[in-house]
Design an enzyme around this catalytic site. Sequence first.
Site, PDB file in Angstrom:
ATOM      1  N   ASP A   1       0.810  -1.231   0.000  1.00  0.00           N
ATOM      2  CA  ASP A   1       0.000   0.000   0.000  1.00  0.00           C
ATOM      3  C   ASP A   1       0.839   1.274   0.000  1.00  0.00           C
ATOM      4  O   ASP A   1       0.320   2.366  -0.114  1.00  0.00           O
ATOM      5  CB  ASP A   1      -0.927   0.019   1.216  1.00  0.00           C
ATOM      6  CG  ASP A   1      -0.140   0.086   2.525  1.00  0.00           C
ATOM      7  OD1 ASP A   1       1.070  -0.215   2.519  1.00  0.00           O
ATOM      8  OD2 ASP A   1      -0.747   0.438   3.540  1.00  0.00           O
TER       9      ASP A   1
ATOM     10  N   TYR B   1      10.529   4.661   2.728  1.00  0.00           N
ATOM     11  CA  TYR B   1      11.282   3.678   3.515  1.00  0.00           C
ATOM     12  C   TYR B   1      12.767   3.666   3.172  1.00  0.00           C
ATOM     13  O   TYR B   1      13.559   3.010   3.860  1.00  0.00           O
ATOM     14  CB  TYR B   1      10.685   2.273   3.362  1.00  0.00           C
ATOM     15  CG  TYR B   1       9.559   1.974   4.334  1.00  0.00           C
ATOM     16  CD1 TYR B   1       8.834   3.009   4.929  1.00  0.00           C
ATOM     17  CD2 TYR B   1       9.215   0.674   4.676  1.00  0.00           C
ATOM     18  CE1 TYR B   1       7.797   2.741   5.811  1.00  0.00           C
ATOM     19  CE2 TYR B   1       8.186   0.404   5.561  1.00  0.00           C
ATOM     20  CZ  TYR B   1       7.478   1.435   6.123  1.00  0.00           C
ATOM     21  OH  TYR B   1       6.465   1.167   7.003  1.00  0.00           O
TER      22      TYR B   1
END
Length: 438
Positions: free
Chosen positions: A168, A262
């Site tokens: 997601d 990330y």
Amino acid sequence: KFSIVIAGGGSTYTPGIVMMLLDHLETFPIRKLKLYDNDEKRQHMIGEALKIVLNERAPEIEYTYTTDPEEAFTDIDFCFAHIRVGKYEMRELDEKIPLKHGVVGQETCGPGGIAYGMRSIGPMIELIDWMEKYSPDAWMLNYSNPAAIVAEACRILRPNAKVLNICDMPVGTLRRMSQIIGKTPKELDVRYFGLNHFGWWTSVKDKEGNEYLPQIREYVKENGYLTQIEVDTQHMDPSWQETHKKAKDLLAVDPRFLPNTYLKYYFYPDEVVESSNPKYTRANEVMDGREKKVFSTAREIIEKGTAAGSEFAIGSHATFIVDLARAIAFNTHERMIMIVENNGAIANFDDDAMVEVPCIVGSDGPEPLSQGKIPEFQRALMLQQVTVEKMVVQAYIEGSYQKLWQALTLSKTVPSAKVAKKVLDDLIEANRGYWPEL
Ligand code: G6P
Ligand code: MN
């Protein structure tokens, strides 16, 4: 109409997904909905509460929850899989053990992700086998973490299974980008390359072909992806706000592309460690926040016998699940970023690597779109990271301590072989009963 099983049915994400499905019944009609979990107690709570919700909202849907795989996987068209092997108690250790050694403690990146991967491969394969046994035509929409390692394990161990791996994160970031330029995600087409939780957008265009990347870049340079609307309306946890803000420092490293947030664990591991509390990590935040909240709502609904006045929140971020299921069911050819075997999509990257790229999704699954050649900086980073992921799967299959130690040593988040060994030895101890014998 479709029959669905949600694997990880006792998860606190499940109510949000069911509420989202109820919101989309017109475009994705459901005849049967089942929840499956191996944790009886959690499944019972979430299952009973949702029984009341479904009874009030959509009594025509045949609904059950179960801990029996045969019942769960018989007569289904789709399995939505979001399992968390070891639950939050183990996530806490995935985060705290590396931190104890001064290394990034995160559930999917670095040693924590490796530990979680070693726990998840077996149960994921088990789910696939049940699905293939009881409903051979069904598709699994898998968004279980750590998605990169899980996807690689599927590629190696069940290469022909009908499993769609998706995350997601690109969806969420595109939503933020679209807010930044005053559009909606559906109005935009992107180009993107990378690995799961490790990628870059190279283009964000509207349907007329206008390029918005430079405009988004100007915003991200100052604010990261953090948008005020979202902070105000979604009550975003401070740790996530930090992550979205940090994207500006990722962009600074290579301003050509828009980074996946990330990447902060790989570009700024020292800062991440410094700003972490080794005694109170994200797992604690989630256990004290989302977990308590959802279970108390469930309890309320069960005690009152009605969902009126204590509704579960709609997991609006999870609409990508319906988009994906519809793409398969109705051959919509929706363009979605998915985790697939490269096979040339990134021209100068290994064919057999699981990469994250935009795909056209139809009834036969995803067709990756060619992203051309990528620069050497990203190529080298990706090769290092994908090799970590591959070696973890090999270590799992071979039961090899040596390979797993090498995998940790290779991770950009780990400073040395010595530290890798210390972290690994603690992780082995903590994961007894979950990992194969090494
Ligand atoms: C993002 C990632 C998921 C991850 C989640 C963790 O959505 O794409 O892979 O599971 O963050 O969120 P949490 O709120 O549990 O820390
Ligand atoms: Mn993810």
